[in-house]
Design a protein around this motif. Structure first.
Motif, PDB file in Angstrom:
ATOM      1  N   VAL A 253      85.946  35.267 -23.732  1.00 51.56           N
ATOM      2  CA  VAL A 253      86.929  34.901 -24.743  1.00 51.56           C
ATOM      3  C   VAL A 253      87.787  36.112 -25.077  1.00 51.56           C
ATOM      4  O   VAL A 253      87.428  37.248 -24.764  1.00 51.56           O
ATOM      5  CB  VAL A 253      86.250  34.380 -26.027  1.00 51.56           C
ATOM      6  CG1 VAL A 253      85.519  33.090 -25.750  1.00 51.56           C
ATOM      7  CG2 VAL A 253      85.309  35.406 -26.609  1.00 51.56           C
TER       8      VAL A 253
ATOM      9  N   SER B 280      81.455  26.134 -20.860  1.00 47.38           N
ATOM     10  CA  SER B 280      82.140  25.099 -20.079  1.00 47.38           C
ATOM     11  C   SER B 280      81.134  24.000 -19.750  1.00 47.38           C
ATOM     12  O   SER B 280      79.936  24.181 -19.895  1.00 47.38           O
ATOM     13  CB  SER B 280      82.764  25.696 -18.817  1.00 47.38           C
ATOM     14  OG  SER B 280      81.757  26.008 -17.911  1.00 47.38           O
TER      15      SER B 280
ATOM     16  N   GLU C 263      87.664  27.625 -33.443  1.00 51.27           N
ATOM     17  CA  GLU C 263      87.720  28.385 -32.194  1.00 51.27           C
ATOM     18  C   GLU C 263      86.668  27.898 -31.197  1.00 51.27           C
ATOM     19  O   GLU C 263      85.504  27.764 -31.561  1.00 51.27           O
ATOM     20  CB  GLU C 263      87.345  29.836 -32.522  1.00 51.27           C
ATOM     21  CG  GLU C 263      88.426  30.832 -32.358  1.00 51.27           C
ATOM     22  CD  GLU C 263      87.819  32.221 -32.341  1.00 51.27           C
ATOM     23  OE1 GLU C 263      88.144  32.960 -31.428  1.00 51.27           O
ATOM     24  OE2 GLU C 263      87.003  32.539 -33.211  1.00 51.27           O
ATOM     25  N   PRO C 264      87.032  27.696 -29.925  1.00 48.64           N
ATOM     26  CA  PRO C 264      86.013  27.345 -28.929  1.00 48.64           C
ATOM     27  C   PRO C 264      85.016  28.492 -28.720  1.00 48.64           C
ATOM     28  O   PRO C 264      83.918  28.268 -28.231  1.00 48.64           O
ATOM     29  CB  PRO C 264      86.810  27.099 -27.646  1.00 48.64           C
ATOM     30  CG  PRO C 264      88.239  27.093 -28.022  1.00 48.64           C
ATOM     31  CD  PRO C 264      88.390  27.710 -29.365  1.00 48.64           C
ATOM     32  N   ALA C 265      85.415  29.707 -29.104  1.00 49.07           N
ATOM     33  CA  ALA C 265      84.519  30.858 -28.923  1.00 49.07           C
ATOM     34  C   ALA C 265      83.236  30.725 -29.733  1.00 49.07           C
ATOM     35  O   ALA C 265      82.302  31.504 -29.553  1.00 49.07           O
ATOM     36  CB  ALA C 265      85.251  32.144 -29.312  1.00 49.07           C
TER      37      ALA C 265
ATOM     38  N   ASP D 186      81.250  28.224 -29.475  1.00 43.43           N
ATOM     39  CA  ASP D 186      80.298  27.402 -28.708  1.00 43.43           C
ATOM     40  C   ASP D 186      78.941  28.072 -28.525  1.00 43.43           C
ATOM     41  O   ASP D 186      77.902  27.477 -28.765  1.00 43.43           O
ATOM     42  CB  ASP D 186      80.865  27.109 -27.307  1.00 43.43           C
ATOM     43  CG  ASP D 186      82.056  26.187 -27.350  1.00 43.43           C
ATOM     44  OD1 ASP D 186      82.377  25.687 -28.448  1.00 43.43           O
ATOM     45  OD2 ASP D 186      82.670  25.972 -26.286  1.00 43.43           O
TER      46      ASP D 186
ATOM     47  N   GLU E 119      82.633  31.042 -25.067  1.00 45.27           N
ATOM     48  CA  GLU E 119      82.982  29.636 -24.891  1.00 45.27           C
ATOM     49  C   GLU E 119      82.097  29.045 -23.799  1.00 45.27           C
ATOM     50  O   GLU E 119      81.703  29.727 -22.858  1.00 45.27           O
ATOM     51  CB  GLU E 119      84.464  29.535 -24.498  1.00 45.27           C
ATOM     52  CG  GLU E 119      84.956  28.110 -24.481  1.00 45.27           C
ATOM     53  CD  GLU E 119      86.434  28.001 -24.087  1.00 45.27           C
ATOM     54  OE1 GLU E 119      87.163  29.008 -24.220  1.00 45.27           O
ATOM     55  OE2 GLU E 119      86.823  26.917 -23.649  1.00 45.27           O
TER      56      GLU E 119
ATOM     57  N   ARG F  26      82.668  18.317 -30.729  1.00 44.31           N
ATOM     58  CA  ARG F  26      82.303  19.531 -29.995  1.00 44.31           C
ATOM     59  C   ARG F  26      80.777  19.733 -30.049  1.00 44.31           C
ATOM     60  O   ARG F  26      80.181  20.204 -29.092  1.00 44.31           O
ATOM     61  CB  ARG F  26      83.030  20.708 -30.652  1.00 44.31           C
ATOM     62  CG  ARG F  26      83.103  21.921 -29.819  1.00 44.31           C
ATOM     63  CD  ARG F  26      84.501  22.308 -29.374  1.00 44.31           C
ATOM     64  NE  ARG F  26      84.343  23.321 -28.352  1.00 44.31           N
ATOM     65  CZ  ARG F  26      85.102  23.421 -27.283  1.00 44.31           C
ATOM     66  NH1 ARG F  26      86.098  22.597 -27.118  1.00 44.31           N
ATOM     67  NH2 ARG F  26      84.882  24.353 -26.390  1.00 44.31           N
TER      68      ARG F  26
END
Ligand code: TYD
Ligand code: MG
Length: 455
Positions: free
Chosen positions: A404, A396, A365-367, A369, A394, A332
């Motif tokens: 989120v 993209s 959590e992608p939150a 990012d 998050e 990630r």
């Protein structure tokens, strides 16, 4: 009857292979495949024939069903992870590395349930009763009404339990138990599976809650908890970083409550203490705000947790610069570096990048990012983010920021801990934002331009 065929089972995930291989196709673990001689072929392979069985009564989904009754231990963090207390006739697996504190946690849980008026049997296959008793005395639990036994023969254990009919039975650990009808050594896939099978069926038949302890294994010498995960109702993992005092109990499967819930404990000289406010713990030892340090407002299970994300960017001496991550996903990080470079032109060639989640917690959590991107930019541009600001969102691949879930809860938790501002993606449902100053960003380019004045 045909001769039993030797087969090979993976000690990590239990996948069956025809031949020995170095790497399991099922879970990718190396060197975890063991030879196994199956006991019997099961019922011989015939069709059911013409004989009729009994007709079952079928019901519909609309029938009212009372929610399962729960017993509370009084250990709030444990009850929370179980989804609001222990369910009778359920089987729970508690997995974790050796030495992380599983026996300590379960001894404390046993004492708590006993003090709440339930009958509890604690069977240790690893320690003598004197050792367990000594530990209990050290934890100040010497006079609770837990019944102890040191035994590994499952036939004896089940005979005792059937006579005793306790409300709760703790088996420490499933890898030391053996069933005398299975021919392999304790800790092998077939023993662990057979023991877990017997114990879960005992739980269902007698209404006892059974908690199994399972060691996580790296070497594959003994079968890991993955082998029994599908048999039990609830799977909890007890995790922690060496060198850090706190431990996290995480639900990864729960038939009676939310998965992903966490309970936070601190290992002290007097056993495990509950941590009711994890954010304060994770932010507690925060250094003076520095470039590269960003506070992420995350959600673990149903509860908001604030953690500090730290990045360090330094010129590299290597032809292939380092990318090191602690507490987050490495691929990630590569993705975020690539998006930063492609969408905003801020490159990291020739620079080593280190990313650390402070306090030793692991974030998935992608939150996170946006907080990671902020930490990286802040470290690279040597520009600090105001210390009273939290960040979440998050990212993209296009560079746009995605809203989120649970933005309002994140903001409320941050406000409670004295933060006054937040950076979040445009479109988040922020409610009244807990009275915080909000900066809602549509994409990364805006972040780079407005916040860091670069790009
Ligand atoms: P233990 O519960 O035996 O681990 P597991 O059953 O998961 O293998 O925990 C052992 C560790 O916990 C050991 O390294 C010492 C530490 N510990 C404390 O720090 N304080 C305590 O009060 C107790 C009982 C253990
Ligand atoms: Mg132990």
């Amino acid at each position: 009857m045909a001769k039993p065929v030797t087969q090979f089972a993976c000690a990590e995930c239990g996948a069956i292979h025809k031949k020995w291989t170095g790497r399991c196709d099922g879970c990718g673990a190396w060197n975890s495949i063991q030879e196994e001689v199956p006991l019997s072929q099961g019922p011989s392979k015939k069709s059911l024939g013409g004989m009729k069985g009994k007709r079952m009564a079928l019901t519909d989904l609309a029938t009212e069903e009372a929610p399962p009754p729960r017993t509370l231990s009084g250990l709030g963090e444990l009850d929370r992870v179980l989804g609001g207390g222990l369910v009778p006739a359920s089987a729970t697996l508690v997995g974790g590395d050796p030495g992380i504190g599983k026996s300590t946690l379960l001894l404390q849980a046993a004492a708590a349930f006993a003090n709440a008026g339930h009958s509890v049997v604690y069977v240790s296959g690893e320690e003598a009763t004197a050792q367990v008793r000594m530990r209990a005395q050290r934890l100040g639990l010497g006079d609770s009404a837990v019944k102890l036994a040191a035994e590994t023969n499952l036939r004896d254990i089940l005979t005792t339990l059937e006579a005793e009919k306790p409300d709760l039975c703790i088996i420490d650990s499933i890898q030391t138990m053996w069933v005398d009808t299975v021919d392999s050594a304790p800790g092998s896939v077939s023993q662990v599976r057979a023991s877990a099978q017997e114990l879960t069926s005992f739980a269902k038949r007698f209404g006892t809650s059974v908690i199994l302890v399972g060691h996580v294994t790296k070497e594959g010498q003994i079968a890991g908890p993955r082998v029994v995960e599908h048999m039990v109702d609830t799977v909890l993992y007890f995790e922690g970083e060496r060198g850090h005092q706190f431990r996290i109990l995480r639900a990864v499967k729960n038939r009676f409550g939310p998965a992903d819930e966490i309970g936070v404990f601190e290992m002290t000289g007097m056993g495990l203490a509950e941590v009711a406010n994890p954010s304060a713990l994770f932010l507690g030892d925060r250094d003076a705000p520095a470039p590269g340090s960003v506070v992420f407002a995350g959600i673990e299970g149903t509860r908001p947790v604030l953690v500090e994300i730290q990045a360090l960017v330094a010129p590299s001496q290597l032809s292939q610069p380092r990318r090191a991550v602690v507490g987050w996903d490495g691929s990630r990080l590569s993705m975020i570096l690539a998006v930063l470079e492609a969408r905003t032109g801020v490159g990291f060639q020739g620079l080593d990048v280190y990313l650390n989640v402070a306090g030793g917690i692991r974030i998935s959590e992608p939150a996170a990012d946006l907080a990671v991107a902020c930490a990286l930019l802040s470290a690279r541009e040597d520009a600090g983010i105001p210390p009273d600001t939290v960040v979440f969102g998050e990212l993209s691949l296009s560079g746009a920021l995605r809203p989120v879930a649970q933005a309002e809860n994140r903001l409320k938790e941050a406000a409670k801990l004295g933060f006054t501002a937040a950076m979040a993606p445009k479109g988040c449902k922020t409610g009244d934002a807990g009275g915080m100053g909000l900066r809602l960003l549509p994409d990364l380019a805006t972040l780079v331009g407005e916040v860091f004045g670069a790009g």
